[in-house]
Design a protein around this motif. Structure first.
Motif, PDB file in Angstrom:
ATOM      1  N   LYS A   1      25.634 -41.944 -21.405  1.00  0.00           N
ATOM      2  CA  LYS A   1      26.318 -41.074 -20.452  1.00  0.00           C
ATOM      3  C   LYS A   1      26.272 -41.662 -19.052  1.00  0.00           C
TER       4      LYS A   1
ATOM      5  N   ARG B   1      31.397 -44.599 -22.170  1.00  0.00           N
ATOM      6  CA  ARG B   1      32.436 -45.391 -22.819  1.00  0.00           C
ATOM      7  C   ARG B   1      31.933 -46.191 -24.008  1.00  0.00           C
TER       8      ARG B   1
ATOM      9  N   ASP C   1      39.702 -31.353  -8.110  1.00  0.00           N
ATOM     10  CA  ASP C   1      40.129 -31.922  -9.388  1.00  0.00           C
ATOM     11  C   ASP C   1      39.360 -33.171  -9.746  1.00  0.00           C
ATOM     12  N   ARG C   2      38.885 -33.891  -8.706  1.00  0.00           N
ATOM     13  CA  ARG C   2      38.096 -35.106  -8.956  1.00  0.00           C
ATOM     14  C   ARG C   2      36.636 -34.776  -9.253  1.00  0.00           C
TER      15      ARG C   2
ATOM     16  N   ILE D   1      35.386 -32.245 -10.779  1.00  0.00           N
ATOM     17  CA  ILE D   1      35.232 -31.737 -12.145  1.00  0.00           C
ATOM     18  C   ILE D   1      35.062 -32.884 -13.141  1.00  0.00           C
ATOM     19  N   LYS D   2      35.814 -33.980 -12.941  1.00  0.00           N
ATOM     20  CA  LYS D   2      35.796 -35.100 -13.877  1.00  0.00           C
ATOM     21  C   LYS D   2      34.778 -36.179 -13.492  1.00  0.00           C
ATOM     22  N   SER D   3      34.155 -36.029 -12.345  1.00  0.00           N
ATOM     23  CA  SER D   3      33.362 -37.119 -11.778  1.00  0.00           C
ATOM     24  C   SER D   3      32.037 -37.334 -12.512  1.00  0.00           C
ATOM     25  N   ASN D   4      31.637 -38.615 -12.577  1.00  0.00           N
ATOM     26  CA  ASN D   4      30.306 -38.970 -13.069  1.00  0.00           C
ATOM     27  C   ASN D   4      29.327 -39.207 -11.921  1.00  0.00           C
TER      28      ASN D   4
END
Length: 299
Positions: free
Chosen positions: A78, A83, A259-260, A262-265
């Motif tokens: 993670k 990936r 929006d970024r 929410i998807k950010s690592n």
């Protein structure tokens, strides 16, 4: 030894999470090999380098695999962006062999993973490590404090040197090369621009409103010459003197948009640090324009 409270205390006290033993083994290797998931998570949160390899070529991920610690493997995967495998929660070997990773990683993903490990290891061995970057950034802060104390104008050390990664591209041993310039930015007194449609209600009566488009503000009449260079020597590195104008606030920063996020690592504590920095440091524009827009924009 798996003493989580002690490990957390050491991390909080800024112990070097990437310290390597004589054989290249790091705390992350040891915690991963033994399945200490709480310590692994804390080390990752403290930016432990996942790609560091031991002298035998083993990564923390391979150490966790050989120990059979799936929870630790999931944390490590993670942290690398998820990936490596499509489902980190149910990793099962078909053969039980040492070629497990070759089963999981195929084609370009396998090549990318191995290249990433080699690149990270090479950079760390060359001196590009968090601890050295933090030290360089701290030196930049001290230099800035000295300049602000000795000069009448408001000066800031900015750019890659202050950020800790751009010491130079000639040598990788942490020394500042004479041609590795340090950007010193000075704000032009009394000049303040306001971003139309972005600045706060407090700026409604401001006179100088400018349009912001893709990293630039539209202000005609300035030549595109952002810096005055001062060459370095064996006693003093090169310096770029940059004159800049103040903006009333920063424009929207992409990583902080809902929006970024929410998807950010990106870890939450780093995002919060960025938010605080936007409030604490001045936003400025310099005399630089997009290609073909000389004299019409500031960056």
């Amino acid at each position: 030894q798996g003493h989580s409270k002690v490990a957390l205390s050491l991390i909080k006290a800024n112990a070097d999470v990437n310290q390597q033993k004589h054989d290249g083994v790091t705390p992350l290797h040891i915690a991963s090999q033994n399945g200490f998931s709480e310590i692994v998570e804390a080390l990752l949160e403290a930016r432990a380098e996942v790609g560091l390899l031991s002298e035998s070529g083993q990564s923390a991920l391979t150490a966790a695999f050989h120990g059979g610690h799936r929870a630790v493997m999931s944390l490590l995967i993670k942290s690398m962006g998820g990936r490596i495998v499509p489902n980190t929660g149910s990793v099962v070997s078909k053969t039980g062999s040492a070629n497990f990773f070759d089963e999981l990683l195929s084609g370009s993903a396998l090549v990318e993973y191995r290249l990433s490990q080699r690149l990270s290891s090479a950079l760390c061995k060359s001196g590009f490590v968090d601890s050295r970057a933090a030290l360089q950034s701290a030196v930049a802060d001290v230099l800035q404090a000295i300049l602000q104390n000795r000069r009448s104008d408001k000066s800031f050390v900015v750019g890659s040197y202050s950020e800790g990664w751009g010491n130079n591209l000639k040598t990788l041993d942490g020394r500042t090369d004479s041609e590795s310039d340090i950007d010193v930015m000075s704000l032009i007194p009394g000049r303040l621009y306001h971003l139309r449609g972005i600045c706060s209600a407090d700026c409604s009566d401001a006179k100088e409103h400018v349009d912001y488009i893709n990293g630039h503000v539209k202000i005609p009449g300035y030549a595109s010459s952002p810096a005055t260079p001062f060459h370095g020597s064996s006693l003093k590195p090169a310096v770029d003197q940059v004159d800049a104008s103040r903006l009333c606030r920063y424009p929207p920063i992409a990583p902080l948009q809902p929006d970024r996020v929410i998807k950010s690592n990106i870890p939450q504590h780093l995002l919060e640090s960025l938010r605080q920095e936007l409030l604490a440091s001045p936003c400025h524009v310099v005399h630089a324009a997009s290609p073909g827009q000389d004299g019409e924009q500031l960056r």
